[in-house]
Design a protein around this motif. Structure first.
Motif, PDB file in Angstrom:
ATOM      1  N   ALA A   1      -5.849  32.504 -58.116  1.00  0.00           N
ATOM      2  CA  ALA A   1      -4.714  32.012 -57.321  1.00  0.00           C
ATOM      3  C   ALA A   1      -4.499  30.527 -57.555  1.00  0.00           C
TER       4      ALA A   1
ATOM      5  N   PHE B   1       1.998  34.216 -57.506  1.00  0.00           N
ATOM      6  CA  PHE B   1       1.595  35.030 -56.351  1.00  0.00           C
ATOM      7  C   PHE B   1       2.209  36.441 -56.345  1.00  0.00           C
TER       8      PHE B   1
ATOM      9  N   SER C   1       0.633  38.508 -58.964  1.00  0.00           N
ATOM     10  CA  SER C   1      -0.785  38.819 -58.751  1.00  0.00           C
ATOM     11  C   SER C   1      -0.943  39.999 -57.785  1.00  0.00           C
TER      12      SER C   1
ATOM     13  N   ALA D   1      -6.344  37.027 -53.322  1.00  0.00           N
ATOM     14  CA  ALA D   1      -5.056  36.514 -53.809  1.00  0.00           C
ATOM     15  C   ALA D   1      -4.305  35.796 -52.688  1.00  0.00           C
TER      16      ALA D   1
ATOM     17  N   ALA E   1      -4.176  31.800 -52.417  1.00  0.00           N
ATOM     18  CA  ALA E   1      -2.890  31.118 -52.585  1.00  0.00           C
ATOM     19  C   ALA E   1      -2.709  30.054 -51.502  1.00  0.00           C
TER      20      ALA E   1
ATOM     21  N   SER F   1       3.056  26.421 -55.376  1.00  0.00           N
ATOM     22  CA  SER F   1       1.921  26.985 -54.637  1.00  0.00           C
ATOM     23  C   SER F   1       2.252  27.237 -53.173  1.00  0.00           C
TER      24      SER F   1
END
Lengths: 313, 313
Positions: free
Chosen positions: A212, A219, A222, A249, A253, B217
């Motif tokens: 992550a 994201f 994933s 994940a 994140a 992010s």
């Protein structure tokens, strides 16, 4: 029969789905405590319930039969009782803010029972990068009372995780992450529910946390690898458990984003208990940050105690 | 009464929740088309239904009463009929792969009706960065037939959006994003459902798309701002509509990730129709990429036509 000790004040944490009360003496000792599932949502959803009625039911046996004028027992409440749909709206304080500012922002709803005098603490808001909290600000105040020199970020994991930056005795900024709710929706209601069960693997969780951070923009991709990983595995290959990968994940994140905000010398603290706090602890450790979870209830009570001192003056 | 024209072959796109069939002549003209809601899920959920039975019901009036031995009409199928839970499993081809490889990977289920000869095309998989698709690979083959010199990424928006990289007549890599499913869960089942309605604002969508790229992010935090933005707005302030902000955050996060994968000279193409494709078009334009949506059904049919030529040999 022993004479019962009257509380000098009563602390209340009124959340969305829970209510907890403490009878306190003058020296911050807990005389008794009670909890109830009658959080804000339960009261808002049942017209036979009122905030005052629910509160009195829970604390009635701690109260005297009657009190002289001006001697009502102070009740200090944090959380959703101060929301727009709560008992009485306590408008948000805006960051940066200090603990005393929060306490001074308390509102006093009208109360029919003359034995109590109620103060509802405000939540905290941030404009610009819009954000809000109600309840967690009191935990932050409690944390600051216990760790006055802390400088850095405090994490409060949950359905909507909060990270707040503390510096020079102020809450300067905060960020909410919908991690807990997103994990619940994905693991229960999305196609990934077929890939998530009770199986767990710490290494797979740690790998997902690292991934992550390595691919911060990835994201939404994933998530799908939780399913695809099992579909493309060769016969006999070990497939990492979906719950570990998905949890890594999502939490990964969130943590990757916060790590990008750290300044030199910033510490990280973790308030919470149980499995969720342990996962945050493990994820932070993957990135070499040691943070031992601290009990949230004790910290909330420390925050309410601090607010009580200001409210009483 | 006119003599009916027999199809020379029949093209079938069998998805999770839909089934579409085309009667084709030798020159790739469409003689007739039909569709049905009996996708894989409906058949798997009803033991009275079989893949062959559902297909024959839909195409029976296109078929002759009987056919001489060896003259069965070819039926070429892409999609979930080849999944493990489908009619017969057609094992995934692995990237990099060329259109002919995919057609050569077709499987032939046993069929009771002597009038048809069925080929089910395989899906596509990627190991390493684990991913799978079933059905979209045939759209990619159709796109390659129509645009043989294209080099870059093709976007297929949907519940699980697919982006595939095409280069030198091969599908070299692809990535699935759970964007559509995540948007649906958040807007219908999360706390954000209170913030999402029919109101729409193109500017707010574009702002959210830009923000997603600026803070790659921050996805799990950006979601909460959909709610917090309304809570912290000052009286009289215009609050950006939640649907626009949420949609921009989700589609924007997906596109930001893909833009990070672009190589010099890479083109972007967009296959799809309706509002979703328009949103992807708008989001790409925010980042100065022009991509005009192309009709997905026509491209699927081009892919099945290409596969039919290989299968027939």
């Amino acid at each position: 029969m022993e004479q019962k000790t009257l509380p000098s004040w009563i602390a209340v944490d009124w959340g969305t789905s829970n209510l907890r009360v403490w009878a306190m003496d003058d020296s911050a000792n807990i005389l008794a405590t009670q909890s109830s599932p009658l959080g804000m949502n339960a009261i808002a959803g049942d017209e036979k319930l009122s905030f005052e009625g629910v509160l009195i039911d829970l604390i009635d046996r701690w109260l005297p039969t009657d009190v002289p004028d001006g001697q009502a027992i102070p009740v200090v409440i944090c959380g959703m009782a101060g929301a727009k749909q709560g008992w009485r709206e306590a408008p948000y304080c805006e960051v940066p803010t200090a603990p005393a500012d929060l306490a001074m922002g308390a509102v006093r709803p009208d109360v029919a029972d003359p034995r109590i005098s109620v103060s509802i603490l405000p939540g905290l808001c941030q404009r610009g990068d819009a954000d809000v909290m109600r309840g967690e600000e009191t935990q932050l105040v409690g944390f600051m009372a216990l760790h006055p020199d802390f400088s850095g970020w405090v994490c409060l994991p949950g359905t909507h995780s909060k990270w707040a930056r503390l510096s020079d005795g102020q809450i300067t900024a905060f960020r909410t992450y919908m991690s807990g709710e997103v994990f619940a929706l994905l693991s229960q209601n999305s196609i990934l529910r077929h890939s998530v069960d009770e199986t767990w693997d710490d290494g797979a969780f740690a790998d997902a946390v690292l991934a992550a951070k390595a691919q911060p923009s990835g994201f939404l991709h994933s998530l799908f690898t939780v399913r695809a990983g099992a579909l493309v595995a060769k016969d006999g290959a070990v497939v990492p458990p979906g719950a570990s990968v998905l949890s890594g994940a999502v939490i990964g994140a969130e943590i990757a984003d916060v790590l990008g905000l750290l300044k030199a010398g910033d510490e990280i603290a973790l308030i919470g208990a149980g499995k969720l706090a342990s996962l945050y602890q493990a994820a932070l450790l993957v990135h070499h940050h040691k943070a031992v979870p601290m009990d949230g209830a004790a910290i909330t009570l420390a925050g309410l105690t601090r607010a009580h001192r200001v409210v009483i003056g």
